[in-house]
Motif scaffolding. Structure first.
Motif, PDB file in Angstrom:
ATOM      1  N   GLY A   1       9.933   2.973   7.284  1.00 37.71           N
ATOM      2  CA  GLY A   1       9.298   1.840   6.850  1.00 37.71           C
ATOM      3  C   GLY A   1       8.167   1.801   6.373  1.00 37.71           C
ATOM      4  N   LEU A   2       7.301   1.152   6.009  1.00 42.18           N
ATOM      5  CA  LEU A   2       5.119   1.303   5.069  1.00 42.18           C
ATOM      6  C   LEU A   2       4.927   0.087   5.739  1.00 42.18           C
ATOM      7  CD1 LEU A   2       4.158   2.716   3.296  1.00 42.18           C
ATOM      8  CD2 LEU A   2       4.769   1.230   1.392  1.00 42.18           C
ATOM      9  N   LEU A   3       3.666   0.646   5.600  1.00 41.39           N
ATOM     10  CA  LEU A   3       2.628  -0.551   6.183  1.00 41.39           C
ATOM     11  C   LEU A   3       1.338  -0.239   4.556  1.00 41.39           C
ATOM     12  CD1 LEU A   3       1.879  -2.841   8.427  1.00 41.39           C
ATOM     13  CD2 LEU A   3       0.447  -1.752   7.897  1.00 41.39           C
ATOM     14  N   VAL A   4       0.861  -1.705   4.255  1.00 41.09           N
ATOM     15  CA  VAL A   4      -0.277  -0.546   3.922  1.00 41.09           C
ATOM     16  C   VAL A   4      -0.994  -1.763   3.857  1.00 41.09           C
ATOM     17  CG1 VAL A   4      -1.263  -0.391   1.476  1.00 41.09           C
ATOM     18  CG2 VAL A   4       1.142   0.303   1.634  1.00 41.09           C
ATOM     19  N   ASP A   5      -2.679  -1.801   4.034  1.00 38.35           N
ATOM     20  CA  ASP A   5      -3.163  -2.789   4.609  1.00 38.35           C
ATOM     21  C   ASP A   5      -4.698  -2.276   3.953  1.00 38.35           C
ATOM     22  OD1 ASP A   5      -4.653  -5.231   4.743  1.00 38.35           O
ATOM     23  OD2 ASP A   5      -3.535  -5.512   7.168  1.00 38.35           O
ATOM     24  N   LYS A   6      -5.771  -2.844   3.696  1.00 36.03           N
ATOM     25  CA  LYS A   6      -6.807  -2.352   2.692  1.00 36.03           C
ATOM     26  C   LYS A   6      -7.622  -1.207   3.596  1.00 36.03           C
ATOM     27  CE  LYS A   6      -9.062  -7.343   2.685  1.00 36.03           C
ATOM     28  NZ  LYS A   6      -8.850  -7.625   4.394  1.00 36.03           N
ATOM     29  N   GLU A   7      -8.611  -0.503   2.845  1.00 36.90           N
ATOM     30  CA  GLU A   7      -9.271   0.779   3.949  1.00 36.90           C
ATOM     31  C   GLU A   7      -9.806   1.064   4.785  1.00 36.90           C
ATOM     32  OE1 GLU A   7     -10.772   3.491   1.114  1.00 36.90           O
ATOM     33  OE2 GLU A   7     -10.282   4.509   3.065  1.00 36.90           O
TER      34      GLU A   7
ATOM     35  N   ALA B   1      -2.433   4.756  15.352  1.00 36.97           N
ATOM     36  CA  ALA B   1      -2.993   3.726  16.719  1.00 36.97           C
ATOM     37  C   ALA B   1      -1.943   2.397  16.812  1.00 36.97           C
ATOM     38  CB  ALA B   1      -3.900   3.605  17.370  1.00 36.97           C
ATOM     39  N   ASN B   2      -1.627   2.750  15.479  1.00 37.07           N
ATOM     40  CA  ASN B   2      -1.123   0.919  15.157  1.00 37.07           C
ATOM     41  C   ASN B   2       0.372   1.261  14.915  1.00 37.07           C
ATOM     42  OD1 ASN B   2      -3.639  -0.536  12.969  1.00 37.07           O
ATOM     43  ND2 ASN B   2      -3.414  -0.645  15.077  1.00 37.07           N
ATOM     44  N   LEU B   3       0.932   2.045  14.324  1.00 37.87           N
ATOM     45  CA  LEU B   3       2.071   3.153  13.963  1.00 37.87           C
ATOM     46  C   LEU B   3       2.415   3.600  15.602  1.00 37.87           C
ATOM     47  CD1 LEU B   3       3.637   4.628  12.405  1.00 37.87           C
ATOM     48  CD2 LEU B   3       2.684   6.734  12.498  1.00 37.87           C
TER      49      LEU B   3
ATOM     50  N   LEU C   1      12.918  10.386  15.277  1.00 37.17           N
ATOM     51  CA  LEU C   1      12.435  10.193  13.580  1.00 37.17           C
ATOM     52  C   LEU C   1      10.850  10.210  13.363  1.00 37.17           C
ATOM     53  CD1 LEU C   1       9.343   7.296  14.404  1.00 37.17           C
ATOM     54  CD2 LEU C   1      12.053   6.192  14.592  1.00 37.17           C
ATOM     55  N   GLY C   2      10.190  10.391  11.883  1.00 34.05           N
ATOM     56  CA  GLY C   2       9.428  11.451  11.169  1.00 34.05           C
ATOM     57  C   GLY C   2       8.604   9.865  10.825  1.00 34.05           C
ATOM     58  N   CYS C   3       7.476   9.991  10.473  1.00 39.47           N
ATOM     59  CA  CYS C   3       5.844   9.573  10.379  1.00 39.47           C
ATOM     60  C   CYS C   3       4.651   9.628   9.891  1.00 39.47           C
ATOM     61  CB  CYS C   3       6.276   8.457  11.302  1.00 39.47           C
ATOM     62  SG  CYS C   3       4.760   9.028  13.152  1.00 39.47           S
TER      63      CYS C   3
ATOM     64  N   ASP D   1      -8.709   2.056  -2.237  1.00 39.13           N
ATOM     65  CA  ASP D   1      -9.440   1.149  -0.893  1.00 39.13           C
ATOM     66  C   ASP D   1      -7.728   1.060  -0.112  1.00 39.13           C
ATOM     67  OD1 ASP D   1     -11.742   2.176  -2.161  1.00 39.13           O
ATOM     68  OD2 ASP D   1     -11.753   0.214  -3.233  1.00 39.13           O
ATOM     69  N   VAL D   2      -7.033   1.417   0.103  1.00 45.14           N
ATOM     70  CA  VAL D   2      -5.929   0.858   1.250  1.00 45.14           C
ATOM     71  C   VAL D   2      -5.728   2.159   2.361  1.00 45.14           C
ATOM     72  CG1 VAL D   2      -5.299  -0.292  -0.285  1.00 45.14           C
ATOM     73  CG2 VAL D   2      -4.248   1.781  -0.669  1.00 45.14           C
ATOM     74  N   SER D   3      -5.479   1.910   3.041  1.00 44.29           N
ATOM     75  CA  SER D   3      -4.820   2.665   4.731  1.00 44.29           C
ATOM     76  C   SER D   3      -2.923   2.718   5.021  1.00 44.29           C
ATOM     77  CB  SER D   3      -5.640   3.171   5.146  1.00 44.29           C
ATOM     78  OG  SER D   3      -6.193   2.057   5.619  1.00 44.29           O
ATOM     79  N   GLY D   4      -2.439   3.481   5.179  1.00 42.45           N
ATOM     80  CA  GLY D   4      -1.373   2.771   5.384  1.00 42.45           C
ATOM     81  C   GLY D   4      -0.615   3.251   6.321  1.00 42.45           C
ATOM     82  N   TYR D   5       0.586   2.726   7.580  1.00 46.15           N
ATOM     83  CA  TYR D   5       1.186   4.454   7.997  1.00 46.15           C
ATOM     84  C   TYR D   5       2.882   4.367   7.146  1.00 46.15           C
ATOM     85  CZ  TYR D   5       2.910   0.269  11.084  1.00 46.15           C
ATOM     86  OH  TYR D   5       3.055  -0.267  11.444  1.00 46.15           O
ATOM     87  N   ALA D   6       3.419   5.128   7.168  1.00 43.80           N
ATOM     88  CA  ALA D   6       5.165   5.265   6.953  1.00 43.80           C
ATOM     89  C   ALA D   6       5.832   6.136   7.684  1.00 43.80           C
ATOM     90  CB  ALA D   6       4.990   5.562   5.180  1.00 43.80           C
ATOM     91  N   PHE D   7       6.831   5.177   7.847  1.00 47.03           N
ATOM     92  CA  PHE D   7       7.905   6.040   9.127  1.00 47.03           C
ATOM     93  C   PHE D   7       9.505   6.184   8.241  1.00 47.03           C
ATOM     94  CE2 PHE D   7       7.392   1.853  10.067  1.00 47.03           C
ATOM     95  CZ  PHE D   7       9.197   1.432  10.226  1.00 47.03           C
ATOM     96  N   GLY D   8      10.154   7.350   9.025  1.00 46.15           N
ATOM     97  CA  GLY D   8      11.888   7.214   8.252  1.00 46.15           C
ATOM     98  C   GLY D   8      12.848   7.574   9.254  1.00 46.15           C
ATOM     99  N   LEU D   9      13.682   7.091   9.564  1.00 43.10           N
ATOM    100  CA  LEU D   9      14.355   7.314  10.370  1.00 43.10           C
ATOM    101  C   LEU D   9      16.531   7.485  10.209  1.00 43.10           C
ATOM    102  CD1 LEU D   9      16.118   4.422  11.556  1.00 43.10           C
ATOM    103  CD2 LEU D   9      14.413   3.840  12.942  1.00 43.10           C
TER     104      LEU D   9
END
Ligand code: PHE
Length: 330
Positions: free
Chosen positions: A204-210, A216-218, A275-277, A292-300
């Protein structure tokens, strides 16, 4: 004329009968010839001869038809015996198919994230070093490469060891914001009770503005997801390490077999790692030239989920193709 009666009765095939019919009733047949001869007979005999010939004609015709009918019946009977289907035989039993538990679990995982507006991406199983390692902040000779035993084709080409390269491929051909998952097969040199050389992951990957994406979203989405998959379980985030996320965490659920009391499956810890994230490492964004972006990722691992959900003890049994296993999942 007598001989023709015998010939008809002796005929053994419809074809022979047809030849006889032509020889007797045809334009140049025996009957025509006999009728022709009659013309030169004395007048007072003509009626008698005609009557006799007509009697022969209808008798022969009837005999021919009878013989034809019985020959046809014979042919039909023989064909039925030879080509017939024995309808008294029992129909062979046919089994109903079903989805493999791994695919069924994968579908459920994908379904959850699609409902959360994530789009589904795929990538090649034969990867190059850049997408599988380098761009994920795993430079050559980095000790963290040892975490994954890789099948190499050459220095540059390999079987992907995780679905994380699909993060890189997606970021390279689209622009943020991104909300994606990547389900698929991955490969590692491993084989025991809980490892097979091929297994499945969902990335999983989510990327949005910095500044728009936080841990907390993750945490929120993974907790919601895990409750969707496992029901009312306790969830904990444990600090961990992945080269492509910082900070990183591994996520545990309270053991669904002993409800956290401690058993064989959870090695008496009461917890199961699922899972890992983490928060995407800036080096990863740099590799795909995102600014100028930030994001979270996870894998299972999908097999791990399937084994927990269906109480399957040996991972390898999922790949033995034994229908007795599949029969339990209809
Ligand atoms: N790629 C990691 C693995 O295979 C899982 C992971 C994905 C961890 C994304 C963090 C973020 O072990």
């Amino acid at each position: 004329m007598k001989e023709w009666y015998d010939k008809i009765q002796a005929a053994e095939s419809v074809e022979t009968l047809e030849e006889i019919r032509i020889a007797v009733f045809g334009k140049k047949g025996v009957l025509s010839a006999e009728f022709a001869k009659m013309k030169s007979a004395p007048n007072e005999e003509k009626a008698g001869i005609a009557k006799e010939l007509n009697t022969h004609k209808s008798k022969l015709m009837a005999l021919l038809n009878d013989q034809k009918n019985s020959l046809q019946t014979l042919v039909l009977e023989r064909a039925m015996k030879e080509e017939g289907i024995d309808v008294t035989l029992y129909a062979s039993h046919s089994e109903r198919g079903s989805l493999h538990p791994v695919m069924e679990t994968m579908d459920r995982i994908v379904e959850y994230f699609v409902s959360m507006n994530f789009s589904v991406h795929t990538g090649p199983m034969v990867e190059d070093d850049f997408h599988n390692f380098e761009a994920l902040n795993l430079p050559k000779y980095h000790p963290a490469r040892d975490m994954q035993d890789t099948f190499y084709f050459s220095d540059e080409m390999l079987l992907r060891t995780h679905t994380s390269p699909v993060q890189i491929r997606t970021m390279l051909h689209t622009q943020p914001p991104i909300r994606m998952i990547a389900p698929g097969a991955v490969f590692r040199r491993d084989y025991d009770l809980t490892h097979t050389p091929m297994f499945h992951q969902v990335e999983g990957l989510l990327v949005d503005k910095e500044g728009e994406v936080s841990f907390a979203n993750l945490k929120y989405i993974l907790e919601d997801f895990l409750k969707y998959m496992f029901g009312d379980v306790n969830i904990r985030f444990r600090p961990s390490f992945f080269p492509f996320t910082e900070p990183s965490a591994e996520v545990d659920i309270s053991c669904i077999f002993c409800e956290g009391k401690g058993c064989r499956v959870c090695s008496k810890t009461g917890w199961l790692e699922v899972l890992g994230c983490g928060i995407v490492d800036p080096n990863v964004f740099e590799a795909v030239k995102y600014k100028d972006v930030s994001g979270y990722a996870f894998g299972l691992g999908v097999e791990r989920f399937a084994m927990l959900i269906h109480h399957i003890g040996d991972l390898r049994s999922l790949f033995e193709g034994d229908v007795r296993l599949l029969e339990q999942f209809r």
